[in-house]
Design an enzyme around this catalytic site. Structure first.
Site, PDB file in Angstrom:
ATOM      1  N   GLU A  60       0.822  -1.207   0.000  1.00 37.40           N
ATOM      2  CA  GLU A  60       0.000   0.000   0.000  1.00 37.40           C
ATOM      3  C   GLU A  60       0.861   1.263   0.000  1.00 37.40           C
ATOM      4  OE1 GLU A  60      -2.446  -3.311   0.721  1.00 37.40           O
ATOM      5  OE2 GLU A  60      -0.677  -2.672   1.873  1.00 37.40           O
ATOM      6  N   GLN A  82      -7.584  -2.415  -1.202  1.00 40.00           N
ATOM      7  CA  GLN A  82      -8.583  -3.480  -1.150  1.00 40.00           C
ATOM      8  C   GLN A  82      -9.565  -3.333   0.011  1.00 40.00           C
ATOM      9  OE1 GLN A  82      -6.893  -7.414  -1.350  1.00 40.00           O
ATOM     10  NE2 GLN A  82      -6.839  -7.354  -3.577  1.00 40.00           N
ATOM     11  N   PHE A  83      -9.082  -2.951   1.169  1.00 35.99           N
ATOM     12  CA  PHE A  83      -9.924  -2.652   2.328  1.00 35.99           C
ATOM     13  C   PHE A  83      -9.331  -1.436   3.031  1.00 35.99           C
ATOM     14  CE2 PHE A  83     -10.746  -7.107   1.568  1.00 35.99           C
ATOM     15  CZ  PHE A  83     -12.099  -7.259   1.830  1.00 35.99           C
ATOM     16  N   TYR A  86      -6.384  -1.734   5.293  1.00 37.25           N
ATOM     17  CA  TYR A  86      -5.035  -1.955   4.778  1.00 37.25           C
ATOM     18  C   TYR A  86      -4.293  -0.652   4.488  1.00 37.25           C
ATOM     19  CZ  TYR A  86      -6.794  -6.689   3.683  1.00 37.25           C
ATOM     20  OH  TYR A  86      -7.339  -7.940   3.739  1.00 37.25           O
ATOM     21  N   HIS A 129     -11.072  -6.229   8.368  1.00 36.73           N
ATOM     22  CA  HIS A 129     -11.809  -5.994   7.128  1.00 36.73           C
ATOM     23  C   HIS A 129     -13.075  -5.162   7.373  1.00 36.73           C
ATOM     24  CE1 HIS A 129      -9.413  -9.612   6.261  1.00 36.73           C
ATOM     25  NE2 HIS A 129      -9.433  -9.219   5.003  1.00 36.73           N
TER      26      HIS A 129
END
Length: 337
Positions: A60, A82-83, A86, A129
């Site tokens: 990231e 992605q989430f 992250y 998540h």
């Protein structure tokens, strides 16, 4: 108009932005060949090629740092993390580089980039998540922070964010990706395709950043929410029988204080609702602003309804979220004040 899920609306926004401007590029983990973990970028690489929609290493920090350089060079990168959970390795690049580039270069360089992140819970994603970190971004001068609650806004706000000359954090409530719900987290989702909120304008349009939306007019109190909590708010108000005005903030920074202050000054009562933890959450800032703008109009203290001040409890997800029952209790309390 066309009926779309939020995923389809976000994908359509990408497609239209890339068609309109060759400088728009899409990058992130699995966004190319696979089309994103939630399929928001499906088909983009096939249509626009690997130079404009491409997969990155699992880093990231590296993704956002590269995007900052691309933006300074004149491109318009749209980054998918992605989430939201992250994004912490990339936080320094977002805060120290992207948000400050215009100011530390005296306007010589700008950073027209969008960082998209699925946010919040509702899918049993557990603590890595399901986080709602919006307050970490609204604290940072130089960033804009957006949280849509429906497909129409998701498309228009994303197109406006891509067209903005400065960095925008675009938080997408994953609980709403495939459909709305009746405000109770433990009930099955409907399809956006059968829901009036799933109506989305076809073609290119922009929803202005910094403008809230009054989704339900009322006179007894004002309820402020964003993202998933807009649906919880609407359900709670309907079940309460109290004539509460519900405002979808849509953009947290810049905040539409004018619309908020007009409503609260008229109703005299206010509840701020968000999914993130209570302490130092974005609701605290909104409450302080209302106190300053509407003090002499308030008939009761401003109330906040939020997630628990705990690490995300997977086994108690439905209790952690502020559901309609907690909101209804807040409405009753503020009406008694």
């Amino acid at each position: 108009m066309a009926r779309m899920t939020m995923i389809e609306a976000i994908r359509d926004a990408h497609m239209l932005a890339m068609e309109a401007d060759d400088d728009v590029v899409v990058m992130g983990e699995d966004v190319g060949y696979f089309g994103g973990v939630f399929r928001c970028t499906a088909g983009l690489q096939k249509r626009f090629g690997v130079q404009r929609c491409f997969d990155t290493p699992i880093s990231e920090l590296g993704i956002v740092g590269t995007a900052v350089g691309m933006a300074a060079f004149g491109l318009k990168p749209v980054v998918e993390i992605q989430f939201a959970d992250y994004m912490y390795p990339a936080y320094d690049q977002i805060v120290s580089e992207a948000a400050r580039l215009r100011y530390r270069s005296a306007g010589e360089f700008t950073c027209p980039m969008v960082v998209r992140m699925p946010t919040g819970g509702g899918i049993f994603g557990a603590q890595t998540h399901s986080q709602s970190p919006e307050a970490l971004f609204t604290h940072v001068a130089g960033l804009k922070t957006v949280v849509p609650s429906n497909p129409q806004d998701a498309k228009g706000l994303l197109l406006a964010a891509i067209n903005d000359p400065d960095p925008v954090i675009f938080l997408e409530p994953k609980r709403l990706y495939n459909g709305p719900f009746d405000g109770h987290f433990d009930r099955p989702s409907q399809s956006w395709g059968k829901h009036p909120l799933g109506e989305v304008e076809t073609g290119y349009y922009q929803t202005p950043l910094g403008k809230a939306n009054i989704v339900r007019e009322g006179s007894a109190a004002t309820l402020l929410a964003y993202g998933t909590m807009v649906h919880v708010a609407l359900a709670a108000v309907e079940e309460s029988g109290v004539d509460v005005e519900v405002i979808d903030l849509r953009t947290l920074l810049p905040l539409d204080l004018e619309t908020i202050a007009e409503s609260v000054s008229r109703t005299g009562r206010c509840i701020v609702l968000h999914e993130a933890t209570l302490t130092s959450g974005f609701g605290a800032e909104v409450t302080a602003l209302i106190q300053g703008e509407c003090f002499y109009s308030l008939e009761a203290p401003v109330l906040r309804v939020a997630g628990w001040d705990t690490p995300y409890p997977h086994a108690q997800e439905w209790d952690y979220f502020p559901g309609p029952e907690r909101v209804k209790r807040a409405i009753a309390t503020v009406m008694e004040g």
